[in-house]
Design an enzyme around this catalytic site. Structure first.
Site, PDB file in Angstrom:
ATOM      1  N   LYS A 235       2.296  -3.193   7.358  1.00  0.00           N
ATOM      2  CA  LYS A 235       2.575  -3.394   5.938  1.00  0.00           C
ATOM      3  C   LYS A 235       3.997  -2.956   5.603  1.00  0.00           C
ATOM      4  O   LYS A 235       4.686  -3.622   4.809  1.00  0.00           O
ATOM      5  CB  LYS A 235       1.566  -2.638   5.078  1.00  0.00           C
TER       6      LYS A 235
ATOM      7  N   THR B  75       0.817  -1.211   0.000  1.00  0.00           N
ATOM      8  CA  THR B  75       0.000   0.000   0.000  1.00  0.00           C
ATOM      9  C   THR B  75       0.849   1.259   0.000  1.00  0.00           C
ATOM     10  O   THR B  75       1.991   1.251   0.477  1.00  0.00           O
ATOM     11  CB  THR B  75      -0.909   0.013   1.250  1.00  0.00           C
ATOM     12  N   ASP B  76       0.270   2.359  -0.491  1.00  0.00           N
ATOM     13  CA  ASP B  76       0.964   3.648  -0.435  1.00  0.00           C
ATOM     14  C   ASP B  76       1.025   4.190   0.991  1.00  0.00           C
ATOM     15  O   ASP B  76       1.796   5.120   1.276  1.00  0.00           O
ATOM     16  CB  ASP B  76       0.310   4.671  -1.361  1.00  0.00           C
ATOM     17  N   GLU B  77       0.242   3.615   1.903  1.00  0.00           N
ATOM     18  CA  GLU B  77       0.207   4.141   3.267  1.00  0.00           C
ATOM     19  C   GLU B  77       1.519   3.940   4.020  1.00  0.00           C
ATOM     20  O   GLU B  77       1.754   4.580   5.045  1.00  0.00           O
ATOM     21  CB  GLU B  77      -0.965   3.533   4.043  1.00  0.00           C
TER      22      GLU B  77
END
Length: 363
Positions: free
Chosen positions: A174, A144-146
């Site tokens: 992540k 994820t971009d998070e």
């Protein structure tokens, strides 16, 4: 669903973990439509994993489902030995920020410990392959971009070189799994690929996420809860575009590399909700008035990142991928899908789901 004795299972096969979830299920459906190569689907079937997502594959010998956990090393080892996959695409993850705030332990267990156990079994399997199969094998980790943290209003978009700065238990877990995957390449030579995507939307998304939640609530004349001032910005990626990008990375990506996948659609949450409301007013108007009447502002969630933005130039430059859908085309398809599939929605929105939503969005 499927049989090892079928002719299909004498050919190449890929293993997809988390294949009954939102993105994983869409990936399998698109994969079988595009490639036809058999898929071994491993999913734990937690609240967001739903075999109804794959109902169209019932009786399809190209799809074999196994219920299980990526942390179950004995099961993973057995499946690898029996099916000899040429590639693994790892979608399996706890993935909702709000749930990670209320109960982070599941995120640590699945996203970090589970990924570690999976990598260990895959490493042993890969080491035992012949030279040709070993060179062709790929482990693709979907992230994820998070992991990159939050951006200011005028900051440049995330690139693959942006330092990790996760701000929630979910994104931290992540980021940890991304680091493990990278380390297994650099330490052991495992041929890995990592993708970091922006916010996905589309069919089969569990209705705790923004877009399906707004559709579901509006059709039931319930409040449309918006955190804070509604101006948190995300990049929005239609799920089939994401699946196409993953296929491109698996086929042509450089081993050891990370590829950011974005939709080139930066929009504030409030604009997303207004767009959904407008489409609902068009497709299923309410006698009580426009859907925007239901918008309700609720207390912001802890550590709510203000803005994410993906620079997806690398995957376009190296692999030729770019999204096929604009936000306007993708969101129209999405709203129509939910309106046409309310039976699916009713089946996944159990009492436990309603209790969760009530707790999460209390004003």
């Amino acid at each position: 669903m499927g049989s090892k004795s079928s002719n299909y299972w004498e050919s190449d096969v890929i293993l997809v973990t988390g294949g009954a979830g939102f993105i994983g299920a869409n990936f399998i459906l698109d994969w079988l439509a595009e490639h036809g190569e058999p898929v071994l689907n491993l999913d734990k079937l937690t609240y967001a994993g739903n075999l109804e997502n794959l109902a169209s594959l019932h009786g399809d010998e190209r799809h074999l489902f196994v219920q299980g956990d990526i942390g179950d090393r004995a099961l993973i080892g057995k499946l690898l030995a029996e099916h000899q996959p040429r590639a693994i695409i790892n979608f399996a993850a706890e993935s909702h920020v709000d749930r990670s705030i209320h109960g982070p332990e599941d995120f640590i267990q699945t996203n970090i410990v589970g990924t570690f156990h999976l990598l260990e079994e895959v490493r042993g399997y890969w080491n035992g392959l012949g030279d040709t199969e070993k060179a062709a094998f790929r482990f693709l980790h979907v992230s994820t971009d998070e992991v990159y943290g939050s951006l200011g209003k005028d900051d440049p978009a995330f690139t693959e070189e942006t330092p990790f700065a996760p701000n929630s238990p979910y994104s931290a877990s992540k980021a940890s799994s991304d680091h493990l995957v990278r380390a297994y390449h650099h330490t052991y030579g495992l041929p890995v690929l990592t993708t970091n995507c922006s916010n996905n939307y589309g069919p089969y998304q569990f209705p705790e996420k923004l877009i399906p939640l707004m559709i579901l609530n509006a059709t039931n004349a319930k409040p449309l809860p918006i955190y804070g001032d509604g101006m948190n910005v995300r990049d929005w990626l239609y799920v089939s575009d994401h699946c196409a990008a993953i296929r491109a990375v698996l086929a042509k990506g450089r081993v050891g590399e990370t590829y950011n996948i974005g939709g080139w659609n930066e929009m504030p949450n409030l604009d997303i909700v207004h767009t959904v409301c407008s489409l609902l007013d068009e497709m299923q108007p309410s006698a009580d008035g426009p859907a925007t009447r239901l918008i309700t502002y609720v207390k912001d969630r802890p550590g709510h990142d203000r803005r994410y933005a993906i620079d997806a130039n690398k995957i376009h430059r190296e692999l030729g991928w770019k999204p096929a859908e604009t936000f306007e085309t993708g969101i129209r398809k999405t709203v129509k899908w939910y309106l046409d599939n309310m039976g699916w929605v009713d089946n996944v929105t159990s009492g436990a789901y309603r209790e969760w939503i009530g707790k999460q969005y209390a004003t």
